[in-house]
Design a protein around this motif. Structure first.
Motif, PDB file in Angstrom:
ATOM      1  N   ILE A 336       0.881  -1.320   0.068  1.00 29.73           N
ATOM      2  CA  ILE A 336      -0.185  -0.049  -0.613  1.00 29.73           C
ATOM      3  C   ILE A 336       0.577   1.155   0.174  1.00 29.73           C
ATOM      4  CG2 ILE A 336      -2.329   1.515   1.227  1.00 29.73           C
ATOM      5  CD1 ILE A 336      -2.655  -0.509   2.248  1.00 29.73           C
ATOM      6  N   THR A 337       1.666   1.103   1.064  1.00 30.51           N
ATOM      7  CA  THR A 337       2.625   2.524   0.781  1.00 30.51           C
ATOM      8  C   THR A 337       3.284   2.598  -0.232  1.00 30.51           C
ATOM      9  OG1 THR A 337       4.080   1.123   2.037  1.00 30.51           O
ATOM     10  CG2 THR A 337       3.034   3.026   3.874  1.00 30.51           C
ATOM     11  N   GLY A 338       3.855   1.400  -0.447  1.00 26.57           N
ATOM     12  CA  GLY A 338       4.838   1.726  -1.421  1.00 26.57           C
ATOM     13  C   GLY A 338       3.926   2.094  -2.786  1.00 26.57           C
ATOM     14  N   PHE A 339       2.326   0.824  -3.193  1.00 28.91           N
ATOM     15  CA  PHE A 339       1.827   2.345  -4.363  1.00 28.91           C
ATOM     16  C   PHE A 339       1.766   3.465  -4.927  1.00 28.91           C
ATOM     17  CE2 PHE A 339      -2.462   2.351  -5.427  1.00 28.91           C
ATOM     18  CZ  PHE A 339      -2.216   2.277  -6.528  1.00 28.91           C
ATOM     19  N   ILE A 340       1.367   3.807  -3.577  1.00 30.41           N
ATOM     20  CA  ILE A 340       1.297   5.483  -2.833  1.00 30.41           C
ATOM     21  C   ILE A 340       1.918   6.124  -3.615  1.00 30.41           C
ATOM     22  CG2 ILE A 340       0.323   7.414  -1.416  1.00 30.41           C
ATOM     23  CD1 ILE A 340      -2.218   4.628  -0.428  1.00 30.41           C
ATOM     24  N   ALA A 341       2.818   6.048  -2.733  1.00 33.12           N
ATOM     25  CA  ALA A 341       4.584   6.293  -2.612  1.00 33.12           C
ATOM     26  C   ALA A 341       5.211   6.263  -4.271  1.00 33.12           C
ATOM     27  CB  ALA A 341       5.784   6.182  -2.358  1.00 33.12           C
ATOM     28  N   THR A 380       7.032  -4.961 -12.167  1.00 32.70           N
ATOM     29  CA  THR A 380       6.397  -4.304 -11.283  1.00 32.70           C
ATOM     30  C   THR A 380       5.271  -2.694 -11.900  1.00 32.70           C
ATOM     31  OG1 THR A 380       7.818  -2.723 -11.590  1.00 32.70           O
ATOM     32  CG2 THR A 380       8.029  -4.230  -9.350  1.00 32.70           C
ATOM     33  N   GLY A 381       6.062  -2.612 -12.718  1.00 32.72           N
ATOM     34  CA  GLY A 381       4.638  -2.187 -13.632  1.00 32.72           C
ATOM     35  C   GLY A 381       3.443  -3.250 -14.420  1.00 32.72           C
ATOM     36  N   ILE A 387      -3.237  -3.577  -9.666  1.00 32.88           N
ATOM     37  CA  ILE A 387      -3.467  -2.309  -8.077  1.00 32.88           C
ATOM     38  C   ILE A 387      -4.695  -1.900  -8.091  1.00 32.88           C
ATOM     39  CG2 ILE A 387      -3.213  -0.831  -5.935  1.00 32.88           C
ATOM     40  CD1 ILE A 387      -0.012  -2.981  -6.239  1.00 32.88           C
ATOM     41  N   LYS A 388      -4.719  -1.304  -9.099  1.00 33.12           N
ATOM     42  CA  LYS A 388      -5.238   0.240  -9.931  1.00 33.12           C
ATOM     43  C   LYS A 388      -6.488  -0.987 -10.493  1.00 33.12           C
ATOM     44  CE  LYS A 388      -1.837   3.173 -11.647  1.00 33.12           C
ATOM     45  NZ  LYS A 388      -1.679   3.789 -12.786  1.00 33.12           N
ATOM     46  N   LEU A 426      -3.220 -13.562  -9.128  1.00 32.44           N
ATOM     47  CA  LEU A 426      -2.713 -12.297  -8.634  1.00 32.44           C
ATOM     48  C   LEU A 426      -1.995 -13.247  -8.806  1.00 32.44           C
ATOM     49  CD1 LEU A 426      -1.202  -9.568  -7.437  1.00 32.44           C
ATOM     50  CD2 LEU A 426      -1.944  -9.949  -5.497  1.00 32.44           C
ATOM     51  N   LEU A 427      -1.599 -14.579  -7.704  1.00 30.65           N
ATOM     52  CA  LEU A 427      -0.427 -15.288  -7.266  1.00 30.65           C
ATOM     53  C   LEU A 427      -0.263 -15.396  -8.702  1.00 30.65           C
ATOM     54  CD1 LEU A 427       1.082 -16.561  -4.982  1.00 30.65           C
ATOM     55  CD2 LEU A 427      -0.249 -18.160  -4.713  1.00 30.65           C
ATOM     56  N   GLN A 428      -0.908 -15.895  -9.685  1.00 28.69           N
ATOM     57  CA  GLN A 428      -0.977 -16.441 -10.512  1.00 28.69           C
ATOM     58  C   GLN A 428      -0.214 -16.302 -11.720  1.00 28.69           C
ATOM     59  OE1 GLN A 428      -0.354 -20.197 -11.258  1.00 28.69           O
ATOM     60  NE2 GLN A 428       0.106 -19.712 -13.346  1.00 28.69           N
TER      61      GLN A 428
END
Length: 785
Positions: A336-341, A380-381, A387-388, A426-428
């Motif tokens: 969460i914090t990484g995504f919002i950062a 990561t993209g 997540i979006k 997500l895991l897959q």
């Protein structure tokens, strides 16, 4: 198993069917129903029809500390144990009742007391089903965590603009690389491939990722193995299950704790990277209220350790599961914090354009009119986009009021938990990303061999050039010999090490082997060409069928310098020792010492101690291990394996402990009461060493030499002075050079005895030192800049 959005059916008890941790997890979390195989029920019905009726009234109780998911896991294992039981006293009533309870939508699992047979009672009380039910939950979730935590950590790396040097670890080829650590580093590089954000800021919590995440992967595999066995085994060894579970899960708890601690540190660091003051304040407030605190996390880990020591195994597995749940929450908060950062500024700008949040327009400060496009890693993209996608429709399109932020935090906490219906997707996806790494499909290097990068080759070329320069300065000519020799050329020259020679397949009547060193091929060349005087050098690869270890390879370079022919007494010996010191000084690797001894002195010592002459060489091979093993270990080998008496071994022990400055120790050994003076070979050796040490003293390099009676050099062909260079710096590599006199080796191939002496530089170990020094220097420069 069916997709997460569906309710699948898990069949238990059928022929060839085993209960997997993932299937049990689906039943325990209500994502699958359970069905007892009809043939298993028929078997139980037929076997129990003629047995005695139930005689014990029993109440099935669930552990009070268990959650509903843990209790359902317990019942699933118990059901499987009953169906697999070969005892004739097991009826169908219990499996049917347990199946009905698991398939009901009720959150309460309660059973009225019922009459059971002695066989049923035994399974109910002795099967360790409660332990293995939670064990399976831990197995399933820890395996998933080992994948998801990598992806989340990769997002933090981009948010922090982290230096990725820690992920450059490669398999060293020496058998000492941590396999899972290397795999984690590789997966992180795949996730971050193409990112334009990383590579600038050093971070301790990032550098720990390969080791901590690799440790979790390694232990999770052990947990999985024990889970599969425990779920589908009988009840025969039930009394041993508690200690076994504790032995396996204690390391898991430790791995979870340290991974979670590091993830929590990255989450806190991510908070500081959120661009908007308002957003950072709102998110920080939620983090303080909803994330796991360091104190509560430490307390949970301490409770796990305490319960394990007290042997309260059911509470122990429950608390390990609680600890795992905390780690999942921490990792989710890191995401969460990484995504919002990473995305906060962009989504704030959307809000500034007039998106209504909580009844009003959100105003945020814009740093610039033109926002530079952020290029994330290919992996990561994809994860950020997932997540979006999850957040679409959950409120409005931008981060604004604290109410909406709290909704999103709640959504992401669900999204990053195995119980969520979309989690499998997500895991897959993460697995597909890391498995797309093309290097995974390429052949692997054999153990004991290495590839060298362009940076490593630069260091190697420079070192080779320097070494060649020193050799040629001393008048040596270059020589090259075939990489393989006739097997008969090599055999009988290396003593016990002959077993390490690589033999090649017979290709037309000649038995050939890869060369073990460069000395024997040199001796063969001199004899074959009738040469009586030759000073040569050779830099080439040699091969040994050894077990790879730190600094020990199966394919490696040697740099040899040899002098063959009649010369002034001890002149060539002095020259090769002086050249060795000159080489090591010019390579500038740091502090070293040259241990030196004489083979005739060693033989004299063995003779004085009472060792039979036929055992001289094999005992030398044992003594040669004293730099790696204690004398007690060597003594045991000499007595139990090589037939020496304890008294003889103890006498050897008094001699091999002698070491010190060359001239001082030589003076001690030449005193009138010295037993060496009673032995002709030893007297000759002491005279040789007297000449050598005085020459070294005059040349100002004797301070690098240590006279050491424990130095044996196990190779059979040595006849005189023997020596070995040891690096004394921080990089532990052992011997970095060795050599000695071999007056009889060339004569083994021809009619003339040509005396010779030489030195071989173990350049691979020197390179390991140079590469570490280069790495340390680069890190110091980065810190200063």
């Amino acid at each position: 198993m069916a997709e997460r959005g569906e309710i699948s059916v898990i069949t238990l008890g059928g022929k060839g069917i085993s209960l997997s941790p993932s299937s049990l997890y689906a039943v325990a979390t209500g994502l699958a129903q359970v069905r007892a195989d009809s043939s298993a029920l028929d078997r139980l019905a037929s076997s129990s029809s003629n047995q005695r009726p139930p005689s014990v009234n029993h109440e099935i109780t669930l552990p009070k500390t268990f959650t509903i998911v843990e209790s359902r896991a317990f019942l699933t294992v118990l059901l499987n144990k009953l169906l697999l039981s070969a005892s004739p006293g097991i009826r169908t009533v219990l499996p049917v009742r347990f199946s009905e309870a698991l398939n009901s939508r009720s959150q309460a699992l309660e059973f009225e007391p019922l009459d059971v047979t002695q066989e049923e009672l035994y399974v109910l009380e002795k099967s360790s089903s409660a332990l293995y039910g939670v064990f399976a939950i831990l197995d399933h979730e820890s395996a998933a965590l080992s994948v998801v935590s990598d992806a989340v950590a990769a997002i933090s790396c981009e948010a922090a603009r982290a230096d990725l040097a820690a992920f450059n670890s490669v398999d060293s080829g020496d058998g000492f690389s941590a396999k899972e650590e290397v795999v984690v580093a590789s997966d992180m590089k795949v996730l971050l491939n193409g990112s334009k954000l990383v590579g600038k800021v050093e971070s301790l919590s990032v550098s720990k990722i390969p080791k901590l995440h690799g440790c979790l992967r390694k232990i999770a595999k052990l947990v999985h193995t024990e889970t599969r066995i425990g779920l589908n085994s009988g009840v025969a060894v039930a009394n041993a299950e508690g200690p076994l579970v504790h032995t396996v899960l204690s390391p898991l708890a430790s791995a979870l704790y340290y991974l979670g601690e590091c993830s929590l540190n990255r989450a806190k660091s991510n908070l500081d990277l959120v661009g908007s003051d308002d957003l950072r304040s709102s998110l920080g407030s939620l983090f303080e209220r909803k994330c796991v605190s360091s104190e509560s996390f430490s307390n949970a880990f301490e409770l796990v350790s305490e319960l394990g020591c007290k042997k309260e195994y059911e509470k122990f597995v429950h608390e390990v599961n609680v600890l795992l749940g905390m780690v999942w929450k921490i990792v989710a908060w890191e995401a969460i914090t990484g995504f919002i950062a990473l995305e906060g500024v962009e989504w704030n700008e959307k809000s500034e354009k007039g998106v209504e949040v909580n009844g009003g327009n959100v105003k945020v400060e814009r740093k610039s009119e033109k926002k530079k496009k952020v290029v994330l890693g290919k992996g990561t993209g994809v994860i950020v986009q997932l997540i979006k996608d999850r957040l679409q429709g959950k409120g409005v399109g931008g981060i604004g009021g604290s109410g909406l932020l709290e909704i999103w935090v709640g959504e992401l906490l669900l999204f990053l938990h195995p119980k969520d219906r979309e989690f499998d997707g997500l895991l897959q996806r993460v697995r597909e990303i890391v498995e797309s790494n093309e290097s995974r499909r390429l052949p692997k290097l054999p153990k004991g061999t290495r590839d060298f990068s362009k940076e490593q080759m630069t260091i190697r070329k420079g070192a080779f050039s320097l070494i060649e320069g020193v050799f040629e300065k001393h008048g040596a000519m270059a020589l090259d010999t075939p990489v393989f020799e006739l097997r008969e050329t090599l055999m009988g020259k290396y003593g016990e090490d002959s077993k390490l020679i690589y033999d090649l397949a017979d290709q037309g009547g000649e038995l050939c082997s890869l060369r073990y060193d460069l000395t024997v091929p040199f001796a063969r060349y001199v004899a074959m060409n009738g040469i009586t005087s030759f000073k040569r050098y050779q830099i080439a690869k040699v091969y040994r069928r050894d077990n790879p270890s730190k600094g020990r390879y199966r394919e490696f370079y040697q740099c040899d310098f040899d002098i063959a022919g009649q010369h002034v007494k001890m002149g060539p010996d002095f020259e090769v020792v002086k050249i060795l010191a000159e080489l090591l000084d010019k390579l500038n690797i740091g502090d070293y010492e040259i241990k030196l001894n004489h083979r005739k002195l060693l033989d004299g010592m063995l003779d004085i101690c009472g060792v039979p002459p036929e055992k001289f060489r094999t005992i030398c091979s044992s003594i040669d291990k004293l730099d790696k093993q204690s004398f007690e270990q060597i003594k045991k080998e000499m007595v139990e394996e090589k037939g020496l008496t304890v008294e003889t071994a103890d006498k050897i022990g008094t001699f091999v402990k002698e070491r010190g400055p060359p001239l001082e120790l030589l003076s001690k050994l030449k005193r009138e009461d010295s037993k060496f003076l009673e032995h002709e070979g030893s007297v000759n050796a002491l005279n040789d060493l007297d000449i050598l040490f005085k020459a070294l003293d005059k040349s100002k390099c004797i301070d690098k030499v240590v006279f050491d009676l424990s130095l044996a050099r196990g190779l059979d062909y040595y006849t005189g002075v023997i020596f070995e260079a040891i690096f004394k710096g921080g990089t532990q590599v052992g011997s970095i050079a060795a050599g000695g006199r071999y007056d009889n080796l060339i004569g083994m191939f021809g009619t003339k005895q040509v005396p010779a002496v030489g030195v071989s530089l173990g350049i691979e170990r020197v390179f390991a030192i140079m590469e570490q020094l280069h790495k340390d220097h680069s890190q110091q420069r980065r810190r200063k800049s």
